[in-house]
Design an enzyme around this catalytic site. Structure first.
Site, short mmCIF file in Angstrom:
data_model
loop_
_atom_site.label_atom_id
_atom_site.label_comp_id
_atom_site.label_asym_id
_atom_site.label_seq_id
_atom_site.Cartn_x
_atom_site.Cartn_y
_atom_site.Cartn_z
N CYS A 86 111.15 17.26 65.30
CA CYS A 86 110.18 16.67 64.40
C CYS A 86 109.03 16.58 64.17
CB CYS A 86 110.60 15.08 65.04
SG CYS A 86 111.92 14.09 65.20
N ARG A 121 111.10 23.54 62.05
CA ARG A 121 111.80 23.07 64.05
C ARG A 121 113.11 22.55 63.44
NH1 ARG A 121 106.80 21.69 65.94
NH2 ARG A 121 107.64 19.86 67.39
N TRP A 172 113.78 14.44 62.73
CA TRP A 172 115.52 15.14 62.89
C TRP A 172 115.90 13.65 63.91
CZ3 TRP A 172 118.11 15.54 67.83
CH2 TRP A 172 119.10 16.95 67.27
N ASN A 177 107.32 11.65 67.01
CA ASN A 177 108.61 12.76 67.83
C ASN A 177 108.54 11.80 69.09
OD1 ASN A 177 107.71 14.11 65.71
ND2 ASN A 177 106.36 15.87 66.28
N GLY A 178 109.81 12.11 69.67
CA GLY A 178 110.16 11.82 70.84
C GLY A 178 110.78 10.53 70.61
N GLU A 233 125.22 35.13 74.80
CA GLU A 233 124.27 34.85 73.61
C GLU A 233 125.47 35.25 72.34
OE1 GLU A 233 121.03 35.68 71.11
OE2 GLU A 233 120.97 33.97 72.83
N LYS A 279 125.11 32.36 69.51
CA LYS A 279 124.56 32.32 68.18
C LYS A 279 125.85 32.08 66.31
CE LYS A 279 120.17 33.79 68.30
NZ LYS A 279 120.92 32.90 69.60
N GLU A 290 125.85 28.38 66.54
CA GLU A 290 124.73 27.64 65.87
C GLU A 290 125.66 28.13 64.84
OE1 GLU A 290 121.46 27.73 68.73
OE2 GLU A 290 122.02 29.51 68.12
N HIS A 343 141.41 34.61 84.79
CA HIS A 343 141.48 33.38 85.48
C HIS A 343 141.76 32.32 84.70
CE1 HIS A 343 140.20 35.15 89.52
NE2 HIS A 343 139.84 35.82 88.99
N LYS A 372 114.57 23.20 66.13
CA LYS A 372 114.11 24.58 66.49
C LYS A 372 113.26 24.28 67.83
CE LYS A 372 112.48 28.76 66.63
NZ LYS A 372 113.87 30.04 66.58
#
Length: 607
Positions: A2, A27, A74, A98-99, A479, A483, A486, A502, A602
């Site tokens: 947020c 964000r 958010w 925020n939080g 990575e 990506k 996401e 395995h 973000k």
């Protein structure tokens, strides 16, 4: 996460707040709102969805007033609806947050029993109702706010305004960042220095537990005990210039093409090209004698840390632990006296990584952070901080910040290796030469964009994708998979190539692409053997390798991206770029929101 913006001055507040909120879009958010003091009363506008929806509401019903607060939310507690959007307000007070208020259920029950009426499902509304009740009981706004802060448990950054007090704004923070901006006969609050950059360069950051009382021409700071304290005003290096996409379709595409410049800028600050040696700023501990290094981070930054683990152990011969920050402190690991905790974060505000930092500090570790924002909470809480010169990264999925983190980790590993006598000056020079070649080699990789785009069309049809790598390229497989998940919403997993037998090999058939990060080097042959096993089971093997590796894999790979030949030491920096490009092109083909993928933020400033 947020975003918060507050303005108290002489200009109309709403347009300033809206523009600053636009700079916080990166964000991640799912609703937004603004409240101002129209005369002596609180007035507000809110909207679910993007800021464009809020702007449309404001165009039809403008907000007057020179004092106001704004927020991009958010969703955590309560769905992303207009009702749950911030600011939350009563007739007496409006609040943005925020939080997470962890004791919100207890407070809500207490406040409802005293007659306070709740209208949302959010934890934040407990703050509004608590302050409102205290005001009704005769407290002044400053008294009510200060008393309320002592009742709150959890993480928060708060900004609040009060009906009948147009010259007053109060902000507070605990476990989440908040900054005060100083203007000419106007003051500002912001959760992000980037949001305040167009308004002022003079910023003071609140420390954990601080709260601040703002008027039009001053800020009075209090610590967690309520005592008045001084906080240093600094000139931020952040630019007020608009952050735009230029001629690119998305911020992510623009940032992908900034890899060469970012790598060059980051390496230039750490390598002396004349001596071909790493030149770090002075550190408050001796790299030659640290007994153990503990790396912790989240997401892509953690994968950068995993690459760093290979480098520190192989080059500097330092024992290294690497833990994802969200789990690290729950192991309650015993830490070696005199050790160093190394935290990696783009924003320098990641809540889980900050929690790991505090745990390490309590265990007597020296704290070193690698951050992209030198004014961040993490940088200020560390004994020393090394900066990645990546500039603002607006796309939620990290790209250029990731390779910049790798560049700093590589330089730090070389410096440690030299300090400990694990490598010679000649070996350091050879490896720094390899690093200094990386920016130009990165530019060559971007020339493969059309070929990668063609391969993306095959990946876009897949339901599941496997990424394989070995050694320091195993984290690059992680990575690449991250990506793809996401931004394209395709299920993907990264595996150490030797682990395929395995379990993951059971997934392989003609519908499952297997993407291999396999540069030439001492681990090539073993990885090639794993790829032969995948191809024998019908897997579509897509290879990222250099010319020599591609030639050896010609009978196995269905597609090959030929990358420049580089020293194995720097391969992770270069091979990260094409896997990010591939994910980008797949997402574009699938029509997803590339820069702001669903459900993601973000900067994750809550646990």
């Amino acid at each position: 996460m947020c975003g918060i913006v507050g303005v108290i001055g002489s200009r109309p507040a709403a347009p300033l707040i809206l523009e600053s909120l636009r700079r916080l879009e990166y964000r991640g958010y799912d609703s937004a709102g603004i409240a101002t003091l129209d005369g002596t009363a609180i007035d507000r506008r809110r909207a679910a969805g993007k800021l464009g929806n809020l702007a449309e509401v404001l165009s039809g019903m403008p907000l007057d007033g020179t004092t106001g607060i704004g927020h991009t939310r958010w969703a955590t507690h309560g769905a992303p609806t207009e009702t749950n959007a911030h600011p939350h307000a009563t007739a007496r007070v409006a609040v943005v947050h925020n939080g997470i208020i962890e004791n919100h259920a207890e407070l809500r029950s207490e406040l409802e029993a005293q007659g306070q009426r709740f209208v949302t499902q959010t934890d934040t509304e407990t703050v509004v109702q608590l302050v409102d009740l205290l005001l009704q009981q005769g407290r002044t706004p400053i008294e009510a706010a200060g008393e309320a802060f002592h009742r709150l448990e959890g993480a928060y950054a708060l900004a609040m305004v009060f009906a009948g007090h147009p010259g007053l704004m109060i902000g507070a923070c605990h476990g989440a960042p908040l900054a005060v901006g100083f203007g000419e006969a106007e003051m500002f609050l912001g959760s992000d220095g980037l949001a305040l950059a167009p308004l002022t360069r003079r910023i003071a950051y609140l420390r954990d537990g601080d709260w601040a009382v703002l008027s039009r021409d001053a800020a009075i700071f209090h610590d967690a005990t309520g005592a008045e304290v001084k906080r240093e005003i600094k000139l931020t290096a952040l630019s007020g210039a608009a952050v735009g996409k230029g001629n690119y379709r998305h911020f992510m595409e623009k940032e992908l093409h900034e890899h060469p410049a970012v790598l060059g800028d980051t390496l230039r600050q750490m390598i002396n090209p004349g001596t071909r040696a790493v030149a770090l700023p002075a550190l408050p501990f001796d790299l030659a004698t640290i007994p153990r290094l503990t790396i912790s981070a989240c997401g892509s930054a953690f994968y950068a840390g995993l690459v760093g683990r290979y480098w520190f152990e192989q080059i500097a011969r330092i024992p290294v632990d690497a833990d994802v920050a969200s789990e690290f402190r729950y192991r309650n690991p015993p830490m070696t006296p005199g050790g160093v905790g190394l935290l990696v974060s783009q924003s320098g505000e990641t809540a889980d990584t900050m929690a790991a930092l505090h745990f390490m500090k309590a265990q007597g570790q020296h704290i070193l952070s690698i951050v992209n924002v030198p004014e961040s909470t993490m940088a200020r809480a560390s004994d020393a901080a090394l900066q990645t010169i990546a500039g603002p990264e607006i796309g939620v999925a990290s790209t250029k910040a990731f390779t910049a983190q790798l560049a700093v980790l590589a330089c730090l590993a070389l410096a440690a290796g030299r300090a400990r006598g694990a490598i010679t000056a000649a070996e350091e020079a050879r490896l720094t030469d390899a690093l200094l070649e990386v920016p130009s080699r990165a530019a060559e990789i971007l020339d493969h964009d059309t070929h990668i785009q063609r391969i993306a069309a095959r990946i876009a049809e897949a339901r599941d994708v496997l990424y394989l790598g070995r050694g320091s390229c195993f984290p690059i497989a992680l990575e690449g998979a991250l990506k793809l998940k996401e931004i394209s919403y395709i299920h993907a997993e990264g595996y150490a190539a030797g682990e395929m037998k395995h379990g993951p090999i059971a997934l392989i058939d003609r519908s499952v692409p297997v993407i291999a990060i396999v540069p030439s080097g001492p681990l090539f042959e073993k990885t090639a053997s794993n790829l032969q096993e995948a191809a024998a089971r019908g897997g579509q093997v897509i290879v990222f390798s250099d010319e020599a590796g591609a030639a050896k894999l010609r009978g196995i790979a269905s597609e090959t991206i030929v990358l420049p030949k580089v020293d194995p030491f720097v391969a992770p920096l270069l091979y990260a770029i094409p896997v990010q490009l591939l994910a980008y092109h797949v997402a574009v083909l699938k029509g997803t929101d590339v820069d702001q993928p669903r459900n993601l933020a973000k900067s994750v400033t809550v646990e």
